[in-house]
Write a protein that holds these residues in place. Structure first.
Motif, PDB file in Angstrom:
ATOM      1  N   LYS A  72       0.847  -1.184   0.000  1.00 47.09           N
ATOM      2  CA  LYS A  72       0.000   0.000   0.000  1.00 47.09           C
ATOM      3  C   LYS A  72       0.886   1.240   0.000  1.00 47.09           C
ATOM      4  CE  LYS A  72      -3.320   2.980   1.093  1.00 47.09           C
ATOM      5  NZ  LYS A  72      -4.504   3.289   0.294  1.00 47.09           N
ATOM      6  N   LEU A  74       1.049   5.144   0.427  1.00 47.42           N
ATOM      7  CA  LEU A  74       0.297   6.255   0.990  1.00 47.42           C
ATOM      8  C   LEU A  74       1.166   7.504   0.906  1.00 47.42           C
ATOM      9  CD1 LEU A  74      -2.439   6.810   2.370  1.00 47.42           C
ATOM     10  CD2 LEU A  74      -1.331   6.366   4.552  1.00 47.42           C
ATOM     11  N   LEU A  76       0.669  10.695   1.541  1.00 51.77           N
ATOM     12  CA  LEU A  76       0.658  11.678   2.627  1.00 51.77           C
ATOM     13  C   LEU A  76       1.735  11.378   3.665  1.00 51.77           C
ATOM     14  CD1 LEU A  76      -0.681  14.039   4.228  1.00 51.77           C
ATOM     15  CD2 LEU A  76      -2.151  12.315   5.278  1.00 51.77           C
ATOM     16  N   GLU A 182     -15.305   7.959  -5.446  1.00 55.20           N
ATOM     17  CA  GLU A 182     -14.621   8.881  -4.535  1.00 55.20           C
ATOM     18  C   GLU A 182     -13.492   8.169  -3.804  1.00 55.20           C
ATOM     19  OE1 GLU A 182     -17.016  10.979  -1.700  1.00 55.20           O
ATOM     20  OE2 GLU A 182     -18.583  11.320  -3.204  1.00 55.20           O
ATOM     21  N   PHE A 183     -13.660   6.866  -3.607  1.00 58.01           N
ATOM     22  CA  PHE A 183     -12.696   6.111  -2.815  1.00 58.01           C
ATOM     23  C   PHE A 183     -11.793   5.231  -3.668  1.00 58.01           C
ATOM     24  CE2 PHE A 183     -16.647   6.469  -0.224  1.00 58.01           C
ATOM     25  CZ  PHE A 183     -16.194   7.526   0.551  1.00 58.01           C
ATOM     26  N   ILE A 184     -12.306   4.783  -4.801  1.00 58.10           N
ATOM     27  CA  ILE A 184     -11.509   3.925  -5.687  1.00 58.10           C
ATOM     28  C   ILE A 184     -11.686   4.396  -7.126  1.00 58.10           C
ATOM     29  CG2 ILE A 184     -11.185   1.585  -6.577  1.00 58.10           C
ATOM     30  CD1 ILE A 184     -12.073   0.557  -3.861  1.00 58.10           C
ATOM     31  N   GLU A 206      -6.613   4.302  -5.528  1.00 63.19           N
ATOM     32  CA  GLU A 206      -7.524   5.142  -4.746  1.00 63.19           C
ATOM     33  C   GLU A 206      -7.528   6.568  -5.257  1.00 63.19           C
ATOM     34  OE1 GLU A 206      -8.263   4.444  -0.311  1.00 63.19           O
ATOM     35  OE2 GLU A 206      -6.146   4.002  -0.567  1.00 63.19           O
ATOM     36  N   SER A 207      -6.352   7.024  -5.660  1.00 60.99           N
ATOM     37  CA  SER A 207      -6.211   8.399  -6.148  1.00 60.99           C
ATOM     38  C   SER A 207      -5.014   8.407  -7.087  1.00 60.99           C
ATOM     39  CB  SER A 207      -5.965   9.354  -4.969  1.00 60.99           C
ATOM     40  OG  SER A 207      -4.711   9.086  -4.383  1.00 60.99           O
ATOM     41  N   THR A 212      -2.864   0.463  -4.015  1.00 55.97           N
ATOM     42  CA  THR A 212      -2.515  -0.809  -3.384  1.00 55.97           C
ATOM     43  C   THR A 212      -2.254  -1.834  -4.482  1.00 55.97           C
ATOM     44  OG1 THR A 212      -3.981  -0.320  -1.517  1.00 55.97           O
ATOM     45  CG2 THR A 212      -3.299  -2.615  -1.800  1.00 55.97           C
TER      46      THR A 212
END
Lengths: 259, 212
Positions: A72, A74, A76, A182-184, A206-207, A212
């Protein structure tokens, strides 16, 4: 002012879509059908051929076990988290989805209901997960697909096929629902040809920055699965042992995708 | 009857003990909350409300500028929430797939996790709660924040009170690591409980409680 959340709806909107997407990804491979409006490709016949080949190659397997690594990303936190797990599927509708490291969690489906376990404070705990009913509904649908019943609802995803010259390719599942999108953004199934058609990698975007990647490192077709694989967390060690016993010949070399 | 007993228990005011004037001890306890120096934390989180439960992983990471990033992920990798806290205290919810307000998330789950990275306020007062426990107490109007320490000056508890009644109670269990091994949260205002198990020690090794 504090807002007390409506938890059951929370589960439907957050937990269930994640499970739905993943399980559709994992189980629907080889049994999706391209509809005229849902396919965007430059070579329809090659797309149809890829899906058909995938469907036919999976038809002879009543039981499939997959060992996977999940990474995954991420952005941020500027981290990539890695976990290991395994999936067991047996027709018509039995599923065991287990994360084994660094945490342990388990989802079992018996055709009627979903049981969600987590390993906490040294023991397995059965959760009363509010999303279980929704996940069960998805499983029932998938069970129908696995038995060749395509009358079940396939409106969740738009399917785009990207066949390659070599007969392999990628299948994109794009959520039709704005809420889910919005999520995937997209789920990508990477299909390889050798030795037979199968999905060897799944990317859930996701964005633009977060994704993932699940790499199916080892796949066993029609294995003799341990007793109670689909009934209890206690068979975890035996299930893991199945992959070790199968040995290196069943290990797949899968290249990491370009982010 | 059970409900009445429960309500009466919740309604019991929390004693703040006796005020002590000892600036050196006050400073020592305050600086003893040393997780603030840690660059990251990773927890296995189990939240329970009523008969229902949900599990996920929470991560906290400190950036080079001193800000904090917090995120929660489901076991299949999807992001439940992601929050950025700037060094100046400004907070932004970057991503959230939970159907409650940003404020609910920030005041609840996130705030309760980040107490580990926030020292007790400098203007808090030292109180002797009982022979074995002291506390740094900050009263702001009707609200009170309490950081409770044991006889060996180890931080073991945090409470948020309103009119002296507990709204949120957090207990911390420690081993030799600078991050607590277990964090138990009872948020009586929002009616949930959270169990956080440390997944990774500060030296990077994996804990075994929630995993293999």
């Amino acid at each position: 002012m504090d807002i007390v959340p409506s938890y059951p709806s929370c589960a439907k909107r957050s937990v269930a879509p994640a499970w739905c997407c993943l399980l559709v990804t994992l189980l629907v491979v080889g049994i999706v059908r391209v509809t005229q409006g849902g396919t965007e490709n430059t070579d329809t016949s090659r797309s149809e051929a890829l899906l058909s080949s995938l469907r036919q190659s999976r038809a002879s397997y009543d039981t499939v076990a997959v060992y996977f690594t999940q990474r995954k990303r991420l952005a941020l936190l500027d981290v990539t988290l890695e976990s290991k797990g395994m999936i067991f599927f047996q027709r018509p509708h039995w599923v065991r989805y287990e994360i084994i490291a660094p945490i342990q969690s388990l989802l079992l489906y018996n055709g009627k209901k979903v049981q969600n376990y987590v390993f906490s404070q040294g023991q397995w705990k059965l959760l009363r997960s509010p999303g279980a009913a929704v996940v069960g509904k998805v499983f029932r649908q998938l069970g129908s697909w696995m038995q060749g019943d395509f009358s079940a609802d396939q409106k969740m995803f738009e399917i785009k096929v990207h066949p390659s010259e070599q007969g392999e390719g990628r299948i994109d599942l794009i959520p039709r629902s704005d809420t889910l999108r919005e999520f995937i953004q997209r789920i990508e199934l990477n299909v390889e040809k050798a030795p037979d058609y199968r999905v060897n990698r799944v990317t859930i975007r996701e964005s633009d920055t977060d994704h993932t990647v699940m790499v199916f490192e080892q796949e066993l077709n029609n294995p003799d699965i341990p007793q109670d694989t689909f009934k209890t967390p206690d068979s975890s060690a035996a299930c893991q042992g199945l992959f070790r016993k199968a040995g290196d010949s069943t290990v797949n070399k899968v290249e990491e995708p370009t982010p | 009857m059970v409900a009445l007993i429960g309500l009466s228990g919740c309604a019991r005011p929390v004693s703040l003990g006796r005020l002590i004037h000892d600036p050196a001890q006050q400073a020592k306890l305050r600086l003893g909350v040393n997780s603030t120096e840690l660059s990251e934390g990773m927890f296995r989180t189990l939240i329970s409300w009523g008969p229902r439960q949900m599990a996920f992983v929470e991560l906290v990471k400190k950036n080079a500028q001193g800000g904090l990033s917090v995120a929660a992920l489901t076991d299949v990798g999807s992001t439940l929430y992601a929050v950025q806290i700037d060094p100046n205290g400004a907070i932004r919810v970057i991503r959230k797939s939970l159907p409650f307000s940003d404020q609910w998330l920030l005041d609840g789950l996130v705030a309760e996790l980040l107490i580990l990275w926030q020292r007790p306020p400098a203007n808090s007062h030292l109180h002797q709660l009982n022979p074995d426990q002291r506390a740094l107490v900050l009263q702001e109007g009707q609200g009170t924040k309490m950081y409770v320490f044991d006889r060996s000056d180890r931080w073991i508890e945090y409470q948020r009170l309103w009119r002296r009644r507990s709204q949120c109670h957090i207990s911390l269990e420690w081993d030799s690591d600078p991050l607590p091994k277990l964090i138990r949260v009872h948020n009586s205002k929002k009616h949930y409980r959270v169990l956080r198990e440390r997944l990774r020690r500060s030296d990077g090794s994996i804990d075994s409680g929630a995993g293999s």
